[in-house]
Scaffold this motif. Structure first.
Motif, PDB file in Angstrom:
ATOM      1  N   SER A  70       0.837  -1.194   0.000  1.00 43.34           N
ATOM      2  CA  SER A  70       0.000   0.000   0.000  1.00 43.34           C
ATOM      3  C   SER A  70       0.871   1.244   0.000  1.00 43.34           C
ATOM      4  O   SER A  70       1.773   1.390   0.828  1.00 43.34           O
ATOM      5  N   GLU A  71       0.613   2.150  -0.924  1.00 45.70           N
ATOM      6  CA  GLU A  71       1.341   3.419  -0.962  1.00 45.70           C
ATOM      7  C   GLU A  71       0.700   4.465  -0.062  1.00 45.70           C
ATOM      8  O   GLU A  71       1.334   5.451   0.306  1.00 45.70           O
ATOM      9  N   ASN A  72      -0.552   4.264   0.287  1.00 49.24           N
ATOM     10  CA  ASN A  72      -1.252   5.149   1.220  1.00 49.24           C
ATOM     11  C   ASN A  72      -2.375   4.325   1.849  1.00 49.24           C
ATOM     12  O   ASN A  72      -3.456   4.205   1.292  1.00 49.24           O
ATOM     13  N   LEU A  73      -2.100   3.740   3.011  1.00 47.19           N
ATOM     14  CA  LEU A  73      -3.057   2.824   3.611  1.00 47.19           C
ATOM     15  C   LEU A  73      -4.342   3.529   4.034  1.00 47.19           C
ATOM     16  O   LEU A  73      -5.418   2.922   4.030  1.00 47.19           O
ATOM     17  N   LEU A  92     -11.053  13.875  10.058  1.00 39.06           N
ATOM     18  CA  LEU A  92      -9.864  14.518  10.589  1.00 39.06           C
ATOM     19  C   LEU A  92      -8.651  14.036   9.798  1.00 39.06           C
ATOM     20  O   LEU A  92      -8.741  13.108   9.009  1.00 39.06           O
ATOM     21  N   ARG A  93      -7.526  14.648  10.013  1.00 39.78           N
ATOM     22  CA  ARG A  93      -6.333  14.316   9.252  1.00 39.78           C
ATOM     23  C   ARG A  93      -5.848  12.910   9.616  1.00 39.78           C
ATOM     24  O   ARG A  93      -5.394  12.669  10.736  1.00 39.78           O
ATOM     25  N   PRO A  94      -5.908  11.956   8.689  1.00 41.37           N
ATOM     26  CA  PRO A  94      -5.399  10.615   8.995  1.00 41.37           C
ATOM     27  C   PRO A  94      -3.880  10.639   9.139  1.00 41.37           C
ATOM     28  O   PRO A  94      -3.193  11.454   8.518  1.00 41.37           O
ATOM     29  N   VAL A  95      -3.363   9.747   9.953  1.00 43.40           N
ATOM     30  CA  VAL A  95      -1.921   9.613  10.135  1.00 43.40           C
ATOM     31  C   VAL A  95      -1.495   8.366   9.374  1.00 43.40           C
ATOM     32  O   VAL A  95      -1.930   7.258   9.678  1.00 43.40           O
ATOM     33  N   ASN A  96      -0.630   8.553   8.393  1.00 39.63           N
ATOM     34  CA  ASN A  96      -0.298   7.496   7.458  1.00 39.63           C
ATOM     35  C   ASN A  96       1.216   7.323   7.374  1.00 39.63           C
ATOM     36  O   ASN A  96       1.951   8.304   7.267  1.00 39.63           O
ATOM     37  N   HIS A  97       1.699   6.081   7.447  1.00 40.87           N
ATOM     38  CA  HIS A  97       3.123   5.794   7.343  1.00 40.87           C
ATOM     39  C   HIS A  97       3.330   4.538   6.510  1.00 40.87           C
ATOM     40  O   HIS A  97       2.553   3.582   6.617  1.00 40.87           O
ATOM     41  N   GLU A  98       4.373   4.549   5.686  1.00 38.25           N
ATOM     42  CA  GLU A  98       4.784   3.362   4.953  1.00 38.25           C
ATOM     43  C   GLU A  98       6.280   3.169   5.133  1.00 38.25           C
ATOM     44  O   GLU A  98       7.022   4.128   5.350  1.00 38.25           O
ATOM     45  N   SER A  99       6.706   1.926   5.036  1.00 40.30           N
ATOM     46  CA  SER A  99       8.132   1.629   5.101  1.00 40.30           C
ATOM     47  C   SER A  99       8.408   0.405   4.245  1.00 40.30           C
ATOM     48  O   SER A  99       7.528  -0.430   4.023  1.00 40.30           O
ATOM     49  N   SER A 100       9.646   0.320   3.765  1.00 37.85           N
ATOM     50  CA  SER A 100      10.023  -0.822   2.952  1.00 37.85           C
ATOM     51  C   SER A 100      11.473  -1.171   3.237  1.00 37.85           C
ATOM     52  O   SER A 100      12.338  -0.289   3.307  1.00 37.85           O
ATOM     53  N   ASN A 101      11.724  -2.448   3.440  1.00 34.36           N
ATOM     54  CA  ASN A 101      13.089  -2.919   3.558  1.00 34.36           C
ATOM     55  C   ASN A 101      13.183  -4.309   2.951  1.00 34.36           C
ATOM     56  O   ASN A 101      12.230  -4.803   2.358  1.00 34.36           O
ATOM     57  N   ARG A 102      14.311  -4.917   3.108  1.00 29.60           N
ATOM     58  CA  ARG A 102      14.565  -6.193   2.455  1.00 29.60           C
ATOM     59  C   ARG A 102      13.599  -7.289   2.909  1.00 29.60           C
ATOM     60  O   ARG A 102      13.223  -8.156   2.130  1.00 29.60           O
ATOM     61  N   GLY A 106       5.823  -2.475   4.992  1.00 28.42           N
ATOM     62  CA  GLY A 106       4.802  -2.193   5.989  1.00 28.42           C
ATOM     63  C   GLY A 106       4.057  -0.906   5.716  1.00 28.42           C
ATOM     64  O   GLY A 106       4.574   0.016   5.087  1.00 28.42           O
ATOM     65  N   ALA A 107       2.822  -0.857   6.190  1.00 32.64           N
ATOM     66  CA  ALA A 107       2.008   0.352   6.077  1.00 32.64           C
ATOM     67  C   ALA A 107       1.094   0.431   7.290  1.00 32.64           C
ATOM     68  O   ALA A 107       0.549  -0.583   7.743  1.00 32.64           O
ATOM     69  N   VAL A 108       0.930   1.653   7.817  1.00 35.10           N
ATOM     70  CA  VAL A 108       0.095   1.885   8.995  1.00 35.10           C
ATOM     71  C   VAL A 108      -0.794   3.094   8.748  1.00 35.10           C
ATOM     72  O   VAL A 108      -0.352   4.099   8.178  1.00 35.10           O
ATOM     73  N   CYS A 109      -2.041   2.995   9.179  1.00 36.03           N
ATOM     74  CA  CYS A 109      -2.984   4.115   9.106  1.00 36.03           C
ATOM     75  C   CYS A 109      -3.679   4.265  10.444  1.00 36.03           C
ATOM     76  O   CYS A 109      -4.247   3.300  10.963  1.00 36.03           O
ATOM     77  N   SER A 110      -3.638   5.466  11.015  1.00 34.73           N
ATOM     78  CA  SER A 110      -4.300   5.746  12.284  1.00 34.73           C
ATOM     79  C   SER A 110      -5.414   6.764  12.064  1.00 34.73           C
ATOM     80  O   SER A 110      -5.206   7.800  11.432  1.00 34.73           O
ATOM     81  N   LEU A 111      -6.599   6.461  12.609  1.00 34.49           N
ATOM     82  CA  LEU A 111      -7.783   7.292  12.436  1.00 34.49           C
ATOM     83  C   LEU A 111      -8.432   7.539  13.788  1.00 34.49           C
ATOM     84  O   LEU A 111      -8.342   6.715  14.698  1.00 34.49           O
ATOM     85  N   THR A 112      -9.116   8.672  13.916  1.00 32.31           N
ATOM     86  CA  THR A 112      -9.875   8.964  15.125  1.00 32.31           C
ATOM     87  C   THR A 112     -11.097   9.785  14.764  1.00 32.31           C
ATOM     88  O   THR A 112     -11.131  10.433  13.713  1.00 32.31           O
TER      89      THR A 112
END
Length: 226
Positions: A70-73, A92-102, A106-112
């Motif tokens: 996911s490029e934007n979960l 409200l403004r979602p908090v979105n993070h992605e990461s990639s390694n070998r 991973g991707a995380v989305c936080s909502l409230t």
């Protein structure tokens, strides 16, 4: 002081079959007991993911993954059913993070649903395991969630991915649904301040929230499938 969690009769998991590992001298190394995952904590878990899975037969050169990264979960995770309970979780403004390694994408989305106050918070996460089988750790208790709570109850959720489980913590005010399928692990964490009416949100109950989590995770899994 944080004490060990009290595990009641409702904590039921099936032990994973582990292939016996052999040390250099040819002797069999005993398979770890399920709660060694918990006692070792995050440090041991990280070490296992980093290099120890070869010993358990959980590492493959190029495992097949049935899902895209996911490029934007927060765009992929609609949270439609949970939004029907808590109100629009994307207003409200979602908090979105992605990461990639070998090893893992991973991707995380936080909502409230309430700005600047704790009422109904939702966190979705997707991890694509490119080097290891995520089922190896599936039965490990969610240490990050139980660190400040004692009672933990887990039950299987049928019909969702290859395997799925719902964990309830702190009197069901913290819920985690996780599933594995096609080399990926998916999860939704929900924290509810109260199941009663709050900030124009109608009263609900834990069973309704669990059902909503299941439907929203099912939709996310379908959305990310290749």
């Amino acid at each position: 002081m944080i004490t060990d969690p009290e595990l009641g009769e409702d904590w039921q998991t099936e032990p994973l079959e582990q292939a016996p590992a052999r040390a250099g001298g040819g002797r069999e190394r005993p398979a770890p007991r399920p709660w060694q995952w918990a006692l070792g904590g995050a440090v041991v878990a990280s070490a296992v993911w980093a290099g120890g899975l070869y010993a358990f037969g959980g590492l493959s050169a190029d495992p097949e993954i049935s899902y895209r990264a996911s490029e934007n979960l927060c765009q992929d995770f609609a949270a439609r059913t949970l939004g029907g309970i808590a109100g629009d979780l994307h207003k409200l403004r979602p908090v979105n993070h992605e990461s990639s390694n070998r090893a893992v994408d991973g991707a995380v989305c936080s909502l409230t649903n309430v700005e600047g106050a704790q009422d109904f918070t939702v966190t979705a996460r997707v991890d694509l395991h490119k080097k290891a089988d995520p089922s190896v750790e599936f039965d490990a208790p969610p240490l990050t969630l139980i660190a400040h709570a004692g009672e933990v109850r887990t039950e299987a959720v049928p019909g969702l991915g290859e395997r799925a489980a719902m964990t309830a913590i702190a009197g069901e005010q913290i819920l985690q649904l996780k599933a594995i399928d096609g080399g990926a692990q998916f999860s939704i964490d929900v924290s509810v301040a109260t199941f009663g009416e709050h900030n124009d949100r109608p009263a609900t109950d834990a069973d309704a929230v669990k059902a909503a989590m299941t439907e929203d995770l099912r939709e996310l899994i379908a959305k990310l499938r290749k």
